[in-house]
Design an enzyme around this catalytic site. Structure first.
Site, short mmCIF file in Angstrom:
data_model
loop_
_atom_site.label_atom_id
_atom_site.label_comp_id
_atom_site.label_asym_id
_atom_site.label_seq_id
_atom_site.Cartn_x
_atom_site.Cartn_y
_atom_site.Cartn_z
N GLY A 207 0.82 -1.21 0.00
CA GLY A 207 0.00 0.00 0.00
C GLY A 207 0.85 1.25 0.00
O GLY A 207 1.96 1.26 -0.53
N SER A 208 0.35 2.29 0.64
CA SER A 208 1.01 3.59 0.60
C SER A 208 2.15 3.67 1.61
O SER A 208 2.12 3.01 2.65
CB SER A 208 0.00 4.69 0.90
OG SER A 208 -0.36 4.67 2.27
N GLU B 146 5.58 -3.48 0.92
CA GLU B 146 5.70 -3.17 -0.50
C GLU B 146 4.92 -1.88 -0.72
O GLU B 146 3.69 -1.87 -0.70
CB GLU B 146 5.14 -4.32 -1.35
CG GLU B 146 5.82 -5.64 -1.14
CD GLU B 146 7.28 -5.64 -1.57
OE1 GLU B 146 7.68 -4.76 -2.38
OE2 GLU B 146 8.04 -6.48 -1.08
N LEU B 147 5.64 -0.79 -0.93
CA LEU B 147 5.01 0.53 -0.92
C LEU B 147 5.03 1.16 -2.31
O LEU B 147 5.00 0.47 -3.31
CB LEU B 147 5.71 1.40 0.13
CG LEU B 147 5.80 0.75 1.52
CD1 LEU B 147 6.57 1.63 2.50
CD2 LEU B 147 4.43 0.39 2.08
N CYS C 52 2.07 -0.22 -8.96
CA CYS C 52 3.18 0.31 -8.16
C CYS C 52 4.41 0.61 -9.01
O CYS C 52 5.19 1.51 -8.69
CB CYS C 52 3.56 -0.68 -7.06
SG CYS C 52 2.26 -0.92 -5.84
N GLU D 35 3.78 9.72 -6.03
CA GLU D 35 3.22 8.64 -6.83
C GLU D 35 1.83 9.05 -7.29
O GLU D 35 0.91 9.16 -6.48
CB GLU D 35 3.14 7.35 -6.02
CG GLU D 35 2.58 6.17 -6.80
CD GLU D 35 2.53 4.89 -5.98
OE1 GLU D 35 2.86 3.83 -6.53
OE2 GLU D 35 2.16 4.96 -4.79
#
Length: 478
Positions: free
Chosen positions: A232-233, A252-253, A286, A380
């Site tokens: 996510g963020s 996992e950003l 992502c 992002e």
């Protein structure tokens, strides 16, 4: 008579459980009401954790081949129900149907790889006599399940990113409490049903939906949870990392992935690939390409041909076979995207195509002359927006790519092996794709980032390592 609306309850202990409250789930494209989704209360989440803990001993004691066969069965069910699963993804995520089918195919591969890894989890012998005092000893390591794992997944790959957490967890013998994204819960509940049909012990996979903050806070504080795996963020990832105590955490950003286009490359081959990397699933990936750095000798012709390729993309209903671009996940994201693009234009950026929106769809947008401090560059954007900037030397290009708080993956197209190796060595990312886009991923490769892009690695073999404890066993042979 009203159309039937699915009422989706929680999945706890191998059965559906009603919740005290439900919330409407709407299709992001046309805002159609497609289901009522259970909102887990505190006791529901605690029951899911208890159910997982009770299943731990049974799951961990299953022989490796049995865990592998369960995973293989799930992959088989997905093959049989591919079209149904793709339509679930398409409806709840507004993912174009052809992209949704590709996600189901990848999910099948991910569970297949997980079944393979379940059969080869092993340790190694340790040469104890390599140090004085270690003689006369035989030692080896084994990998054991870490315990109950909390998995928190995003909306953009609602089946495959669930598979990247649930697959290795089950392969290693760990039960899971899964909290899927609020916009894409139906994919997760479908997977829970498939695992149940495949013979997974009751309680080994539980699905709870509701507020990310309220459910997440319970998972973070409960000592029965031994690991949290989150996609996510960066903001939420940091919060989880800072509030999870001694739990193992993998994150996992986000990213603002970049690709370098060196002089001398074949633009006819390169440009369609970069368009794919920039606009697949509306840029809500992502590792979607957000920044394109082109050698000054190619800049003008690259930009012209790139825009012509973008014009070929078709926008519309995600369930239409020829749709390439559909609605962003929420109307709020459309508004945010518009604001960021408008800010960049007000600061001097130019729009070559796009910049408008209607019915939740933000048109594929190409910007030029964007300052690195603009949000469309340094944050992002998670939308179908890219910008093209020039560079003179490879050193300059690499510095521009590295001028980011993120570092997930980067790509470079070049015919110069020295430039390729230079990029491989100096780019500050978790993966360098030479002569390919940063959006490239196959599901067995190690995947993860540096800086604000996260910590830990996914890819089944590597996730299994994160989800197991290493134990040393030593025999003194005297």
């Amino acid at each position: 008579m009203e159309d039937y609306i699915l009422k989706q309850s929680l999945w706890i202990g191998g059965e559906y459980r009603p919740a005290a409250t439900y919330t409407e789930l709407k299709n992001p494209y046309n805002l159609e009401h497609i289901a009522d989704i259970a909102v887990a209360g505190k006791n529901d989440v605690l029951d899911a954790i208890a159910s997982a803990e009770q299943a731990l001993a049974k799951l961990a004691s299953l022989p490796a081949f049995v865990r592998a066969e369960i995973l293989e069965k799930v992959a088989g069910f997905l093959k049989e129900e591919r079209e149904e699963c793709a339509k679930i993804i398409s409806q709840e995520a507004a993912k174009p149907l052809k992209a949704a089918r590709a996600e189901v195919d990848r999910t099948i591969m991910t569970y297949t790889f997980a079944s393979h890894e379940a059969r080869r989890i092993h340790g190694e012998t340790v040469p104890m006599d390599a140090a004085p005092g270690g003689e006369g000893r035989l030692a080896f390591t084994v990998r054991e399940p870490i315990g109950v794992i909390a998995a928190i997944t995003p909306f953009n790959f609602p089946m495959n990113l669930v598979a990247h957490k649930v697959g290795p967890a089950i392969a290693a013998g760990n039960p899971v409490v899964l909290k899927p994204a609020s916009q894409t819960p139906l994919s997760a509940y479908k997977i829970a049903e498939l695992f149940h049909r495949a013979g997974l012990p009751e309680g080994a996979l539980n699905v709870v939906t509701g507020s990310g903050r309220s459910v997440g806070d319970i998972l973070m504080k409960d000592e029965r949870i031994k690991m949290i795996t989150f996609t996510g963020s960066p903001e939420v990832g940091r919060y989880i990392r800072e509030n999870s105590g001694l739990k193992r955490v993998t994150l996992e950003l986000g990213s603002n992935s970049a690709v370098i286009v060196d002089k001398g490359v074949n633009l006819e081959k390169v440009i369609p690939r970069i368009v794919t990397g920039a606009f697949s699933y509306q840029g809500q990936v992502c590792i979607s390409i957000q920044r394109i750095f082109v050698h000054e000798k190619l800049l003008e012709v690259f930009t012209e041909q790139f825009v012509e390729e973008v014009k070929k993309l078709k926008t519309g209903n995600p369930l239409d076979e020829d749709t390439d671009i559909s609605a962003l996940i929420s109307r709020g994201d459309v508004q945010r995207t518009k604001e960021w693009v408008d800010e960049a234009v007000a600061s001097g950026a130019g729009i070559k195509i796009g910049g408008s929106n209607s019915d939740g769809i933000y048109q594929p947008t190409v910007l030029v002359d964007v300052d690195a401090s603009e949000k469309v560059s340094c944050e992002e954007i998670f939308a179908p927006v890219v910008h093209i900037n020039r560079f003179r030397t490879m050193d300059e290009a690499i510095e521009m790519v590295n001028d980011s708080k993120y570092g997930l993956q980067a790509g470079i197209f070049t015919n110069d092996i020295h430039h390729g190796l230079q990029a491989a060595k100096r780019l500050e990312v978790g993966g360098v794709m030479i002569n390919d886009i940063p959006t490239f991923r196959v599901d067995q490769m190690p995947y993860g980032g540096v800086k604000l892009s996260g910590m830990g690695r996914e890819g089944i073999k590597y996730a299994v390592e994160e989800m197991t404890e290493l134990k040393l066993i030593s025999f003194k042979m005297e």
